[in-house]
Design a protein around this motif. Structure first.
Motif, short mmCIF file in Angstrom:
data_model
loop_
_atom_site.label_atom_id
_atom_site.label_comp_id
_atom_site.label_asym_id
_atom_site.label_seq_id
_atom_site.Cartn_x
_atom_site.Cartn_y
_atom_site.Cartn_z
N ALA A 170 44.90 -47.46 13.39
CA ALA A 170 46.04 -48.37 13.49
C ALA A 170 46.23 -48.84 14.94
N LEU A 171 46.04 -47.94 15.90
CA LEU A 171 46.18 -48.32 17.30
C LEU A 171 45.06 -49.26 17.75
N GLY A 172 43.96 -49.28 17.01
CA GLY A 172 42.83 -50.12 17.37
C GLY A 172 43.14 -51.60 17.35
N ILE A 173 44.14 -52.01 16.63
CA ILE A 173 44.48 -53.44 16.61
C ILE A 173 45.49 -53.79 17.70
N THR A 174 45.81 -52.82 18.53
CA THR A 174 46.74 -53.04 19.64
C THR A 174 46.02 -52.73 20.96
N VAL A 175 46.70 -53.00 22.05
CA VAL A 175 46.14 -52.68 23.36
C VAL A 175 46.10 -51.17 23.59
N LEU A 176 46.81 -50.41 22.79
CA LEU A 176 46.86 -48.96 22.96
C LEU A 176 45.61 -48.25 22.45
N GLY A 177 44.77 -48.95 21.69
CA GLY A 177 43.58 -48.33 21.13
C GLY A 177 42.64 -47.79 22.20
N LYS A 178 42.39 -48.58 23.23
CA LYS A 178 41.50 -48.13 24.31
C LYS A 178 42.09 -46.93 25.03
N LEU A 179 43.37 -46.96 25.29
CA LEU A 179 44.02 -45.83 25.96
C LEU A 179 43.98 -44.58 25.09
N ALA A 180 44.18 -44.75 23.79
CA ALA A 180 44.15 -43.60 22.87
C ALA A 180 42.76 -42.99 22.81
N ILE A 181 41.73 -43.82 22.81
CA ILE A 181 40.35 -43.31 22.80
C ILE A 181 40.07 -42.53 24.08
N ALA A 182 40.42 -43.12 25.22
CA ALA A 182 40.17 -42.44 26.50
C ALA A 182 40.91 -41.11 26.56
N ALA A 183 42.19 -41.11 26.20
CA ALA A 183 42.97 -39.86 26.23
C ALA A 183 42.41 -38.85 25.24
N GLY A 184 42.02 -39.31 24.05
CA GLY A 184 41.47 -38.42 23.03
C GLY A 184 40.16 -37.78 23.46
N LEU A 185 39.29 -38.57 24.08
CA LEU A 185 38.01 -38.02 24.54
C LEU A 185 38.21 -37.01 25.67
N LEU A 186 39.10 -37.32 26.60
CA LEU A 186 39.39 -36.37 27.68
C LEU A 186 39.97 -35.07 27.12
N TRP A 187 40.91 -35.20 26.19
CA TRP A 187 41.54 -34.02 25.60
C TRP A 187 40.54 -33.20 24.77
N SER A 188 39.72 -33.88 23.97
CA SER A 188 38.71 -33.18 23.17
C SER A 188 37.73 -32.45 24.08
N GLY A 189 37.31 -33.12 25.14
CA GLY A 189 36.41 -32.49 26.09
C GLY A 189 37.05 -31.28 26.76
N LYS B 255 43.59 -32.79 9.13
CA LYS B 255 43.46 -32.65 10.58
C LYS B 255 42.60 -33.76 11.17
N ARG B 256 41.44 -33.99 10.60
CA ARG B 256 40.53 -35.00 11.14
C ARG B 256 40.99 -36.40 10.77
N GLY B 257 41.33 -36.59 9.50
CA GLY B 257 41.69 -37.92 9.01
C GLY B 257 42.98 -38.46 9.57
N GLY B 258 43.96 -37.60 9.73
CA GLY B 258 45.25 -38.06 10.26
C GLY B 258 45.12 -38.67 11.64
N THR B 259 44.41 -37.97 12.51
CA THR B 259 44.19 -38.47 13.86
C THR B 259 43.41 -39.77 13.85
N LEU B 260 42.37 -39.83 13.02
CA LEU B 260 41.54 -41.02 12.96
C LEU B 260 42.30 -42.22 12.39
N LEU B 261 43.18 -41.99 11.44
CA LEU B 261 43.96 -43.09 10.88
C LEU B 261 44.95 -43.64 11.90
N VAL B 262 45.54 -42.76 12.70
CA VAL B 262 46.42 -43.22 13.78
C VAL B 262 45.62 -44.04 14.78
N LEU B 263 44.45 -43.55 15.14
CA LEU B 263 43.58 -44.27 16.05
C LEU B 263 43.17 -45.62 15.45
#
Length: 194
Positions: free
Chosen positions: A78-97, A68-76
């Motif tokens: 991989a996205l970190g080397i693309t422009v989508l990394g920032k968007l994924a972090i923002a969406a993930g923090l909003l959703w987690s909150g 559960k924890r590792g799968g999401t973090l590994l996707v994040l």
């Protein structure tokens, strides 16, 4: 340079906190305004009742948490080397909150002060590892994604540094998973009296 880097990290961390708190507030508002809350619809938080044998089942729990924890973090990761990394972090923090705010509001509505005590117990001691490790990890992913966002040409050494830095964050998060798996159940047992 060290002072600049620290102040830059603090800016990231404040931004991350603001995103999480915005989601948290939205979760509380959702429960209080949009959800037609009726006590008869839900029994006491089944997540926290743990009734039955009187002990928590540990079989496969480490593997479950790691997936559960590792799968999401590994996707994040991989996205970190693309422009989508920032968007994924923002969406993930909003959703987690949002999920955290929803859970906190439901716990208070159903169990009152005991609900807050149970939620606090559910986060101890792993929160003391998850929080700094998560900030460290998110900062590494955000920085790498920002470089992609800016269109920088990245050398192989940059990717290696990213892998090492974010890998260290992942290793620390795994330590938090171990605490959540092997220490937290005993904290919950003590708080819930099972």
């Amino acid at each position: 340079m060290g002072k600049f880097r620290k102040s830059e990290e603090l800016l990231y961390w404040r931004f991350f906190l603001l995103l999480y708190l915005a989601g948290f507030a939205a979760g509380i508002l959702f429960v209080n305004l949009a959800w037609r809350y009726r006590t008869g619809d839900l029994e006491t938080l089944t997540l926290f009742t743990l009734q039955g044998s009187g002990t928590l089942r540990m079989e496969g729990y480490l593997w479950y948490l790691t997936k559960k924890r590792g799968g999401t973090l590994l996707v994040l990761h991989a996205l970190g080397i693309t422009v989508l990394g920032k968007l994924a972090i923002a969406a993930g923090l909003l959703w987690s909150g949002f999920l955290g705010g929803t859970l906190a509001a439901i716990a208070v509505l159903q169990l009152g002060a005991k609900g807050l005590a149970v939620l606090t117990a559910a986060a101890v001691p792993q929160i003391f590892v998850y929080l700094p490790a998560g900030l460290f990890y998110l900062t590494a992913v955000w920085r790498m994604s920002a470089r992609s966002w800016a269109g920088e040409k990245l050398a192989a050494g940059t990717y290696r540094d990213y892998l090492m830095t974010s890998g260290a964050g992942l290793a620390l998060i795994f330590c938090g998973i171990l605490l959540e798996c092997y220490v937290n159940p005993h904290v919950l047992e003590a708080v819930l009296g099972i």
